[in-house]
Design a protein around this motif. Structure first.
Motif, PDB file in Angstrom:
ATOM      1  N   ASP A 122       9.152   2.826  13.289  1.00  0.00           N
ATOM      2  CA  ASP A 122       9.169   4.171  12.490  1.00  0.00           C
ATOM      3  C   ASP A 122      10.232   5.059  12.699  1.00  0.00           C
ATOM      4  O   ASP A 122      10.564   5.407  11.770  1.00  0.00           O
ATOM      5  CB  ASP A 122       7.736   4.724  12.607  1.00  0.00           C
ATOM      6  CG  ASP A 122       6.668   3.785  12.196  1.00  0.00           C
ATOM      7  OD1 ASP A 122       6.862   2.916  11.274  1.00  0.00           O
ATOM      8  OD2 ASP A 122       5.574   4.301  12.313  1.00  0.00           O
ATOM      9  N   ARG A 178      13.023   6.054   9.903  1.00  0.00           N
ATOM     10  CA  ARG A 178      13.448   7.649   9.804  1.00  0.00           C
ATOM     11  C   ARG A 178      15.052   7.930   9.584  1.00  0.00           C
ATOM     12  O   ARG A 178      15.355   8.536   8.853  1.00  0.00           O
ATOM     13  CB  ARG A 178      12.701   8.370  10.902  1.00  0.00           C
ATOM     14  CG  ARG A 178      11.425   8.995  10.564  1.00  0.00           C
ATOM     15  CD  ARG A 178      11.210  10.025  11.486  1.00  0.00           C
ATOM     16  NE  ARG A 178       9.551   9.951  11.628  1.00  0.00           N
ATOM     17  CZ  ARG A 178       8.803   9.412  12.330  1.00  0.00           C
ATOM     18  NH1 ARG A 178       9.488   8.724  13.377  1.00  0.00           N
ATOM     19  NH2 ARG A 178       7.436   9.501  12.176  1.00  0.00           N
ATOM     20  N   VAL A 231      15.944   6.572   6.259  1.00  0.00           N
ATOM     21  CA  VAL A 231      15.424   7.632   5.140  1.00  0.00           C
ATOM     22  C   VAL A 231      16.442   8.624   5.223  1.00  0.00           C
ATOM     23  O   VAL A 231      16.773   9.155   4.005  1.00  0.00           O
ATOM     24  CB  VAL A 231      14.028   7.999   5.643  1.00  0.00           C
ATOM     25  CG1 VAL A 231      13.678   9.103   4.590  1.00  0.00           C
ATOM     26  CG2 VAL A 231      12.932   6.960   5.119  1.00  0.00           C
ATOM     27  N   ALA A 291      19.136   9.670   2.012  1.00  0.00           N
ATOM     28  CA  ALA A 291      19.071  11.007   1.350  1.00  0.00           C
ATOM     29  C   ALA A 291      20.484  11.736   1.235  1.00  0.00           C
ATOM     30  O   ALA A 291      20.710  12.097   0.310  1.00  0.00           O
ATOM     31  CB  ALA A 291      18.095  11.642   2.018  1.00  0.00           C
ATOM     32  N   ALA A 342      17.583   7.358  -2.944  1.00  0.00           N
ATOM     33  CA  ALA A 342      16.623   7.543  -1.662  1.00  0.00           C
ATOM     34  C   ALA A 342      15.904   6.557  -1.574  1.00  0.00           C
ATOM     35  O   ALA A 342      15.548   5.494  -2.170  1.00  0.00           O
ATOM     36  CB  ALA A 342      15.671   8.752  -2.221  1.00  0.00           C
ATOM     37  N   VAL A 343      15.793   6.222   0.076  1.00  0.00           N
ATOM     38  CA  VAL A 343      14.864   5.219   0.520  1.00  0.00           C
ATOM     39  C   VAL A 343      13.651   5.561   1.372  1.00  0.00           C
ATOM     40  O   VAL A 343      13.600   6.746   1.827  1.00  0.00           O
ATOM     41  CB  VAL A 343      15.845   4.329   1.682  1.00  0.00           C
ATOM     42  CG1 VAL A 343      14.942   3.448   2.127  1.00  0.00           C
ATOM     43  CG2 VAL A 343      16.919   3.579   0.497  1.00  0.00           C
ATOM     44  N   SER A 344      12.357   5.140   1.016  1.00  0.00           N
ATOM     45  CA  SER A 344      11.127   5.862   1.871  1.00  0.00           C
ATOM     46  C   SER A 344      11.001   4.739   3.033  1.00  0.00           C
ATOM     47  O   SER A 344      11.488   3.669   3.205  1.00  0.00           O
ATOM     48  CB  SER A 344      10.096   5.509   1.105  1.00  0.00           C
ATOM     49  OG  SER A 344       9.758   4.315   0.806  1.00  0.00           O
ATOM     50  N   ALA A 345      10.107   5.282   4.159  1.00  0.00           N
ATOM     51  CA  ALA A 345       9.799   4.589   5.174  1.00  0.00           C
ATOM     52  C   ALA A 345       9.036   3.315   4.851  1.00  0.00           C
ATOM     53  O   ALA A 345       9.474   2.233   5.415  1.00  0.00           O
ATOM     54  CB  ALA A 345       8.774   5.523   6.080  1.00  0.00           C
ATOM     55  N   GLY A 346       8.450   3.394   3.793  1.00  0.00           N
ATOM     56  CA  GLY A 346       7.585   2.077   3.494  1.00  0.00           C
ATOM     57  C   GLY A 346       8.325   1.164   2.810  1.00  0.00           C
ATOM     58  O   GLY A 346       8.326  -0.259   3.016  1.00  0.00           O
ATOM     59  N   GLN A 347       9.580   1.421   2.162  1.00  0.00           N
ATOM     60  CA  GLN A 347      10.565   0.489   1.864  1.00  0.00           C
ATOM     61  C   GLN A 347      11.241  -0.183   2.895  1.00  0.00           C
ATOM     62  O   GLN A 347      11.464  -1.516   2.978  1.00  0.00           O
ATOM     63  CB  GLN A 347      11.767   1.072   0.729  1.00  0.00           C
ATOM     64  CG  GLN A 347      11.112   1.715  -0.615  1.00  0.00           C
ATOM     65  CD  GLN A 347      11.935   2.091  -1.464  1.00  0.00           C
ATOM     66  OE1 GLN A 347      12.312   3.324  -1.121  1.00  0.00           O
ATOM     67  NE2 GLN A 347      12.676   1.598  -2.547  1.00  0.00           N
TER      68      GLN A 347
END
Ligand SMILES: [Zn+2]
Lengths: 143, 395
Positions: B161, B165, B168, B172, B185-190
């Motif tokens: 995780d 980060r 992410v 951004a 943007a990229v999410s942690a889920g992605q």
């Protein structure tokens, strides 16, 4: 392909990685360094062949989920089977040596500090040649 | 101070454009010359950061760009140091300027990267460590990054995780950079949903290979003044140091570390020594930095650089990230450009691109990703086979 990097013996017990040791400063080299000692504080000694420790502890580990490019040899016709890669710390030599794990060992079987030993393995083979290599195998619990 | 002026900075947008590296480098060079307000004919020295294609390292560097821009009899230099090529090109240009050999120097790096993993040139070459690590171990670059990442997890308690980060954060920032290849943007889920490349690193933890080009026009301070740039961004330090024996962390492309039997491990380690040499030469320290551009070949490696640059104590990189200190708006933004996470890797261009970003940030012209009041910045990376690379620029 890598002459003199390990013993020719197929016997697992006797199988060792081979490095060289400087007679002047006792620095150890793997892969073997046969020309000059690379210790900048050393005036230079005679480099002689030395067998490295059979056992060490995992410094880190990973695997290869995608097929590596050539010159790694793998059959493009068959599905890719990830290999496990270990970095192993040898206490006596105070060095870390990379190598593949024996087939069947996955990252789930390992942690940093796991004791492993070096054994002979098959890197690749074709109709004429079997390319042998070294592999790391977790040491079975001794009771 | 032995300072040189950054008169101009230019880039070609990064991505997979499918064109020749010469086009990217020439476009970047023209942009840097326009930014400097001088013509190609004013340049009396050009330094090209080399890449290797077709077995001719350097063929594709200084001379290739000089020919594309139009032969005009300038001094020409080509340097190759893998990922540190750009820093060595800058260092070469700086040395020419400080020694009085040249007043104004054009530095260019560009690449058209092949798809997928970087691989060594063909043929049977068992005397080449880079060839051997592929042939014997199948050890790709991400495999080494993964060994470092797993080691951090064991030693410092970093988690996947934490690594996510970094992506992410950098995505951004990259979304705000018109030169970046990835601008969403990229999410942690992605990140977590992307496939594992080399455990524990996933596809979105590892930088892509890209095309791209970057260029700088460097000059003496006196030349800058004569050309109306009275207060230019200045390069104050360039670090290109090697490791100190014994190198005790597995380093690309080696199969083993040096033995620490004959001499204890050096303090500081290699990456830290790269930064230390730059700080010493610049006569400033980590507390003076407004921002840093570091080589995030993997998300986990960026955390390592925080510690090696002295932005936080060893083992506390993930904490610094979690606190938001290294994001835009934080205490010490890292990879305000978006980093390699957003650019991808165009080897000879990247160290030059890092200095382009510092230049824009220190001028206060970085637009939406501007670090407020930026006064000093550092870049850091390392080249294959033990090439250090860091540059300090100040305004
Ligand atoms: Zn010696």
């Amino acid at each position: 392909m890598v002459a003199g990097w390990f013993t020719k013996s197929d016997d697992e017990e006797g199988f060792r990685l081979l490095g060289t040791r400087c007679g002047a400063c006792s620095a150890v080299f793997f892969p073997r360094e046969d020309a000059l000692c690379r210790n900048p504080a050393c005036a230079g000694g005679v480099l002689t062949e030395v067998a490295l420790s059979k056992r060490g502890r995992v410094w880190s580990y990973t695997d290869g989920r995608y097929r590596p490019p050539a010159p790694y040899v793998s059959d493009p016709e068959s599905g890719w089977q990830p290999y496990t890669l270990l970095a192993v710390e040898l206490a006596a030599e105070r060095m870390v040596v990379l190598g593949q794990a024996v087939p069947g060992v996955t990252v789930a079987d390992l942690s940093v500090g796991t004791e492993v030993e070096v054994v002979p393995g098959i890197l690749s083979e074709d109709a004429d040649t079997v390319w042998t290599t070294w592999q790391w195998r977790p040491v079975e619990e001794e009771r | 101070m032995n300072e040189v002026a950054v008169l101009g900075a230019g880039m070609h947008p990064w991505g997979k454009w499918g064109r020749s590296f010469i086009e990217y480098g020439t476009a970047a060079a023209r942009a840097a010359l326009a930014d400097a307000g001088i013509g190609w004919a004013d340049v009396r020295s050009v330094v090209g950061a080399g890449t290797i294609r077709c077995g001719y390292p350097g063929h594709v560097a200084g001379a290739a760009f000089a020919q594309a821009l139009g032969w005009q009899g300038t001094r020409v230099t080509s340097v190759y140091a893998a990922c540190a090529s750009g820093a060595q090109a800058i260092d070469t240009a700086r040395a020419q300027i400080l020694s009085g050999i040249a007043e104004v120097v054009l530095v260019v790096g560009a690449d058209s990267a092949p798809k997928g993993f970087f691989a060594p040139a063909g043929g049977d070459r068992p005397d080449d460590p880079d060839w051997l690590r592929f042939r014997l171990l199948g050890a790709t670059n991400p495999a080494y990054f993964a060994l470092y990442a797993r080691r951090r997890m064991a030693l410092h308690g970093d988690t996947p995780d934490d690594f996510a980060r970094v992506k992410v954060k950098n995505a951004a920032a990259g979304a705000l950079n018109p030169y970046a290849r990835y601008r969403t943007a990229v999410s942690a889920g992605q990140v977590a949903a992307s496939p594992v490349v080399a455990d524990p690193l996933r596809l979105l933890d590892v930088c892509a290979t890209s095309d791209g080009g970057a260029a700088l026009v460097l000059s003496s301070m006196e030349y800058a003044r004569r050309h109306g740039a009275g207060d230019p961004v200045r390069i104050r330090a360039v670090s290109t140091v090697t490791p100190v024996y014994p190198r005790t962390e597995p380093g690309l492309p080696d199969i083993a570390t040096d033995s620490a039997v004959a001499a204890g491990p050096p303090a500081p380690g290699f990456r830290e020594s790269i930064a230390r040499a730059a700080y010493e030469e610049a006569a400033l320290g980590p507390e003076d930095l407004s921002l840093a551009e570091v080589y995030d070949l993997s998300t986990a490696l960026e955390l390592q650089w925080y510690e090696d640059l002295g932005l936080c104590p060893e083992g506390e990189g993930a904490g610094l990230l979690r606190d938001g200190a290294t994001a835009l708006g934080g205490r010490i933004p890292v990879n305000a450009s978006g980093g390699l996470a957003s650019f991808g890797e165009a080897v000879p261009a990247q160290a030059i691109a890092q200095v382009c970003e510092l230049t824009w940030q220190l001028r206060g012209t970085a637009g939406e990703r501007q670090v407020t009041g930026a006064r000093a910045g550092m870049t850091a990376n390392q080249g294959l086979f033990g090439h250090g690379s860091a540059v300090v620029a100040v305004s």
